[in-house]
Design a protein around this motif. Structure first.
Motif, short mmCIF file in Angstrom:
data_model
loop_
_atom_site.label_atom_id
_atom_site.label_comp_id
_atom_site.label_asym_id
_atom_site.label_seq_id
_atom_site.Cartn_x
_atom_site.Cartn_y
_atom_site.Cartn_z
N UNK A 129 21.93 49.28 44.92
CA UNK A 129 21.00 48.78 45.92
C UNK A 129 21.65 47.74 47.17
N UNK A 130 22.50 47.00 46.61
CA UNK A 130 23.51 46.06 47.33
C UNK A 130 25.09 46.28 46.82
N UNK A 131 25.85 46.98 47.31
CA UNK A 131 27.28 47.10 46.82
C UNK A 131 27.92 45.79 47.30
N UNK A 132 28.91 45.49 46.16
CA UNK A 132 29.81 44.39 46.62
C UNK A 132 31.25 44.70 45.66
N UNK A 142 27.17 38.88 36.82
CA UNK A 142 27.23 39.78 38.19
C UNK A 142 25.86 39.68 38.86
N UNK A 143 24.83 39.43 38.16
CA UNK A 143 23.25 39.33 38.48
C UNK A 143 22.75 38.07 38.73
N UNK A 178 21.35 48.11 34.41
CA UNK A 178 20.72 47.18 35.56
C UNK A 178 21.89 46.74 36.65
N UNK A 179 23.17 46.40 36.01
CA UNK A 179 24.11 46.43 36.99
C UNK A 179 24.32 47.55 37.78
#
Length: 376
Positions: free
Chosen positions: A244-247, A308-309, A237-238
């Motif tokens: 989908x949205x890199x950081x 993280x999420x 999931x991570x």
């Protein structure tokens, strides 16, 4: 799940059969909900494959695509358990216990197991009496109590020796009490206390054979494969969130748990090969170390993926939420400090055995003796 370095056609067949059911109705892949009805449908499919799934320590098979290589049959088994764990840990709990029961019967010479769903119930602490072919007493922590057809149940005889009984659950004298289970995690496993009153049962194997067989530890490694499969799925999931949205912070967390999972993944491959090549050895130390490592990684994944999420997947994604809650309870099948104590004792014994084989009496002897079991 355990990454496939070699093809596993059996796993591919099982995946196709199960995912055809799961995704009927066009459920979104990241938000599908496992209902009780779906659990039993999936379990039925899995049980139908039971006779095709290799026993632990059953050697290797030729790799049809690369004739110079072989596939570990133990690894094939673990890959299937890890895959099932990525779907739902309640199903995994039932199916792992079923496969373990069939392996035990095989190891103890019962080649023709009765059809149906099996379970192994080995928790001790409640008195059981077995006389003249009938058992009376209480057995706690029995997962799948209301759905299992046959149970393998341990008890201690009057001399304190471990005995194993085969019980047909479709008979009178059996009462099932589900009231004790309060955990949110693994709530659907139908884990109950079973009360038995003059229930017909048959003895399986010699005294202590259940505990002393090398397969006891091979089976324990299979449970670790279940933990690993669920943890790896949560970690995926991570990966999706990062893609989908890199950081930077997501990448850092992903790097942390990805490293831990990759190292453990390779240890599964190594240990499966070791078990298949040395099937008469229990490999207790290596398996205890593996279980301890996977438990630690599972806890780390739950925490770090959550950091993280954030709260969203725990609150909005039924698969993620259930897997996280279930895994937190399932890994408590580990015994924590007791396991670490045994690892320490076994490591010391191994170091002593290694040191006794050294013949060097020079000044470097002390260094050799101190680090020998962990030297590269």
């Amino acid at each position: 799940m355990l990454a496939l370095e070699t093809k596993n056609p059996l796993l591919s067949d099982i995946k196709s059969a199960i995912e055809n059911i799961i995704f009927t109705g066009n459920q979104a892949s990241s938000r599908w909900l496992i209902t009780d009805k779906l659990r039993h449908e999936i379990l039925k499919i899995l049980v139908s494959y039971s006779d095709k799934i290799p026993y632990p320590a059953s050697g290797t098979e030729d790799n049809k695509e690369n004739k110079s290589r072989t596939n570990s049959r133990t690894l094939i088994r673990w890959q299937i358990l890890a895959y099932v764990a990525s779907i739902d840990l309640t199903i995994t709990k039932w199916f792992e216990s079923h496969l373990d029961a069939l392996s035990i019967l095989h190891e103890l010479g019962y080649e023709q197991a009765t059809q149906g769903l099996w379970a192994v119930w080995a928790a001790e602490g409640h008195p059981l009496s077995y006389q003249q072919g009938k058992i009376s007493g209480t057995k706690a922590w029995c997962s799948g109590a209301n759905i299992v057809d046959h149970g393998l149940m341990t008890y201690r005889d009057k001399d304190g020796q471990a005995q194993l009984l085969m019980v047909d659950m479709q008979q009178s004298g059996i009462k099932i009490d589900n009231s004790a289970w309060q955990a949110v995690g693994m709530q659907a496993t139908d884990t109950a206390t079973i009360h038995l009153d003059q229930v017909v049962a048959s003895n399986v194997g010699a005294a202590n054979a259940y505990l002393e067989r090398v397969g006891f530890w091979h089976g324990a490694a299979g449970v670790a494969a279940c933990w690993y499969g669920a943890a790896a799925c949560l970690a995926s999931y991570l990966i999706s969130a990062y893609q989908q949205k890199p950081s930077d912070y997501k990448a850092m967390y992903l790097g942390q748990i990805g490293t831990a999972l990759a190292v453990t993944q390779q240890y599964f491959h190594h240990l499966a090969e070791l078990i298949d090549n040395e099937p008469t050895q229990s490999h207790e130390l290596a398996i205890r170390q593996l279980r301890s490592n996977v438990e630690q990684i599972a806890r780390e994944v739950i925490e770090i993926v959550g950091q993280a999420l954030g709260a969203a997947p725990f609150c909005n994604n039924p698969h993620f939420a259930r897997l996280s809650a279930d895994l937190s309870v399932f890994i408590r099948q580990s015994h924590g400090a007791f396991d670490l104590q045994k690892i320490g004792e076994l490591s010391s014994m191994l170091a002593s055995e290694s040191a006794s084989k050294l013949t060097n009496d020079g000044p470097s002897d002390f260094i050799n003796r101190q680090g020998h079991i962990w030297q590269l």
